[in-house]
Design a protein around this motif. Structure first.
Motif, PDB file in Angstrom:
ATOM      1  N   ASP A  44      56.383  16.327 -11.701  1.00 52.09           N
ATOM      2  CA  ASP A  44      56.866  14.950 -11.617  1.00 52.09           C
ATOM      3  C   ASP A  44      58.077  14.934 -10.694  1.00 52.09           C
ATOM      4  N   TYR A  51      54.901  20.195 -15.728  1.00 53.51           N
ATOM      5  CA  TYR A  51      54.082  20.080 -16.928  1.00 53.51           C
ATOM      6  C   TYR A  51      52.941  21.088 -16.839  1.00 53.51           C
ATOM      7  N   GLU A 110      53.233  10.573 -22.811  1.00 49.73           N
ATOM      8  CA  GLU A 110      53.770  11.593 -21.901  1.00 49.73           C
ATOM      9  C   GLU A 110      52.724  12.672 -21.629  1.00 49.73           C
ATOM     10  N   ALA A 114      51.385  13.740 -18.043  1.00 48.42           N
ATOM     11  CA  ALA A 114      51.403  15.143 -17.640  1.00 48.42           C
ATOM     12  C   ALA A 114      50.043  15.586 -17.119  1.00 48.42           C
ATOM     13  N   LYS A 142      56.585  20.907 -21.225  1.00 48.92           N
ATOM     14  CA  LYS A 142      57.437  20.245 -20.231  1.00 48.92           C
ATOM     15  C   LYS A 142      58.610  21.156 -19.910  1.00 48.92           C
TER      16      LYS A 142
END
Length: 154
Positions: A44, A51, A110, A114, A142
Motif C-alpha cells: 500500500d 500485506y 482491511e 490487502a 500487515k
C-alpha cells in the motif's frame, strides 16, 4: 549505508523497485535466533504497509504475536556481470531493506484491501472477486514500515 553512490532516495524509484520484486522476506526474532520467511506480498503506497497472506497458524504467526516487530528485504534485477579476472566480477541488483511493526489483520475490510493489493502485485488486477467465507481460511499479515533503505547497482 556504506556505498552512498548506490543509494536510491527517490520515492517513485523505490516504489518501482517494490513493484518489480516478487518476494518479500520477513525476518522475525525467535529468542536468540532469527527466522526468515519468503512471502508473496502487496504494498500500500499510501500507508507504506506490506500485506501478506498465510496459513492461520504456525511459527511465523506465533512470533508475530510475541514480538510485533519484523525486519524485511526485497531484491530484484539480480545479474552476475562477468569479467576477465575473479575480482572484476560484480552483480547488478536493486534491493530494499527495512523494519517495522507487524501484526495479524483482524478487520475484514482491511483483509479485502490487502488481498486486492496482493493480487495487483502479481496479476496487474486488483478487482478479483474473493468470496467472503474464504477469508476465514487464511491469515493476513500487515507490516507497517518504520524505516527502509534502497540500493541499485546497474
Amino acid at each position: 549505508m556504506r556505498r552512498r553512490e548506490l543509494e536510491v532516495t527517490d520515492p517513485q524509484k523505490i516504489e518501482e523497485i517494490i513493484d518489480s520484486c516478487e518476494v518479500l522476506r520477513i525476518g522475525l526474532r525467535d529468542g536468540e535466533r532469527i527466522y526468515i520467511v519468503p512471502m508473496s506480498f502487496g504494498y500500500d503506497k499510501q500507508t507504506k504497509c506490506f500485506y501478506c497472506h498465510c496459513a492461520t497458524e504456525g511459527r511465523k504467526l506465533d512470533l508475530i504475536k510475541q514480538t510485533g516487530y519484523a525486519a524485511f528485504e526485497l531484491d530484484c534485477g539480480n545479474k552476475i556481470r562477468s569479467a576477465e579476472t575473479a575480482c572484476g566480477f560484480s552483480t547488478s541488483y536493486q534491493s530494499i531493506i527495512g523494519e517495522g511493526d507487524i501484526c495479524i489483520v483482524q478487520d475484514l475490510n482491511e483483509k479485502k484491501h490487502a488481498m486486492a493489493l496482493l493480487m495487483q502485485q502479481y496479476s496487474d488486477r486488483g478487482d478479483w472477486d474473493i468470496p467472503e467465507k474464504a477469508f476465514a481460511r487464511f491469515a493476513v499479515i500487515k507490516l507497517s514500515v518504520h524505516s527502509l533503505s534502497a540500493k541499485a547497482h546497474d
